[in-house]
Design an enzyme around this catalytic site. Structure first.
Site, short mmCIF file in Angstrom:
data_model
loop_
_atom_site.label_atom_id
_atom_site.label_comp_id
_atom_site.label_asym_id
_atom_site.label_seq_id
_atom_site.Cartn_x
_atom_site.Cartn_y
_atom_site.Cartn_z
N ASP A 174 -10.72 -31.16 7.08
CA ASP A 174 -11.79 -31.77 6.28
C ASP A 174 -11.28 -33.06 5.63
OD1 ASP A 174 -13.51 -29.68 6.87
OD2 ASP A 174 -13.09 -28.59 5.01
N TYR A 189 0.80 -1.21 0.00
CA TYR A 189 0.00 0.00 0.00
C TYR A 189 0.84 1.28 0.00
CZ TYR A 189 -4.42 -2.43 0.33
OH TYR A 189 -5.51 -3.21 0.04
N GLU A 218 -8.54 -26.84 10.91
CA GLU A 218 -8.45 -26.23 9.58
C GLU A 218 -9.18 -24.90 9.50
OE1 GLU A 218 -9.91 -27.05 4.97
OE2 GLU A 218 -9.64 -28.76 6.31
#
Length: 363
Positions: free
Chosen positions: A245, A107, A192
């Protein structure tokens, strides 16, 4: 029903086994500031000389290697100039004893970089070129990971940080400067997703598996989250277990924590080889008779990732993980951790995790 005392004894045995199998993680001393400055200055001289001669394509020697970093095409000169700019930026930060994040650098001049991924790629290139961890270049990444549970430590300013909060705290950017880790936990649970992390807190997971430390990288973990997990093992030797997962990306995330990033592990040394995979495992899909409404079909991208993972050395050398990937491909479906709520809203906390620990079903 599994008692907490049984869980504590099992985790105690796991801790001793991990210590025996892996021993202490090797220590890789970082180069001091003077050495880092010297390496940067050497490359700045090379780049200035190449620009003055019009010497394209530019070739730069990679420190500690026989290889060269080369931009072969004229259109890639911009990459060389961005690298030069970043080397100068890091040099200035080191000389002034200040630090900056990649986001701050981006930035400062958005038009120069064009996009954040361009800057991220250049930081990786510079890290490889100098063969120096990013933290030594005084360029860091803003943390996104969270930690909660039975843990407190001192931050870089000597302030006491207590992680027993209802939402967790952001993992500090200056992980190397943290000290005096204290905990009553029996394990570290690496989760996760942020949503699962929060549900475990809300469900008061400590009632079912005892005091623990929860960590989430909110998907693929950033450098600070991985470094923090490794420091937890180095400081406390609490057995770390991964909850991801039952899909290719979950196993890939586990691999990043446990085996490291393919790009930078030999420089950053962020892996935690002691991490064990407790769930959600593809074999659980059949064993738990997870309802069809919780299953999702594998996409072509998922199948490609399965094939990629199954061919990597750290998977082929671990028969249990390799079998789980093959099972996932055979089932041709995936299940997110949230899918366990189809069995019962608190099945994960009350039943699944205690049972997996009791049966030592990690790999």
């Amino acid at each position: 029903m599994t008692t907490l005392q049984e869980i504590f004894e099992i985790l105690k045995d796991l801790k001793q086994n991990l210590i025996t199998v892996h021993g202490p993680n090797p220590v890789f001393p970082h180069p001091n500031k003077e050495e880092t400055l010297s390496r940067i200055e050497d490359y700045i001289i090379l780049v200035v000389a190449a620009i003055s001669r019009g010497d394209w394509p530019l070739q730069l020697p990679i420190h500690g290697s026989d290889e060269m970093m080369t931009w072969k095409l004229a259109k890639q000169r911009r990459k060389c100039l961005l690298l030069f700019h970043l080397l100068a930026k890091s040099h200035a930060l080191l000389r002034t004893n200040t630090t900056s994040t990649k986001r701050d650098i981006y930035y400062e001049d958005v038009s120069l970089w064009g996009s954040q991924p361009v800057l991220d790629s250049m930081v990786t290139q510079m890290t490889k070129l100098l063969n120096i961890p990013r933290c030594c270049l005084n360029i860091g990444a803003t943390s996104k990971g969270l930690v909660a549970g039975s843990l407190n430590f001192l931050d870089g300013d000597g302030k006491l940080i207590d992680c027993q909060t209802p939402t967790g705290i952001l993992i500090p950017n200056d992980v190397e400067k943290l000290s005096q880790f204290r905990s009553k936990a029996h394990l570290v649970l690496v989760v996760e997703k942020d949503s699962t992390f929060q549900k475990l807190i809300d469900d008061k997971i400590e009632r079912f598996i005892g005091d623990c430390i929860l960590i989430t990288g909110k998907g693929y973990p950033d450098v600070n989250t991985r470094r923090f997990l490794r420091r937890l093992w180095d400081e406390l030797q609490l057995p770390p277990l991964a909850l991801v997962d039952a899909d290719p990306h979950g196993i890939s995330i586990l691999a990043v924590y446990r085996f490291g990033s393919q790009n930078l592990e030999d420089i950053e040394h962020l892996s935690t080889p002691q991490l064990r995979y407790i769930g959600l495992q593809p074999s659980d899909i059949e064993a738990l008779q997870i309802p069809d409404e919780a299953k999702l079909p594998l996409t072509q991208r998922d199948r490609s990732l399965v094939d990629t993972l199954a061919s990597r050395p750290f998977i082929t050398q671990n028969q249990l993980l390799h079998d789980q990937l093959l099972r996932l491909r055979r089932l041709d479906c995936k299940v997110e951790i949230q899918g366990l709520t189809k069995i019962h809203p608190q099945f994960l906390s009350r039943t699944y995790l205690p049972a997996k620990i009791q049966s030592m079903s990690w790999m």
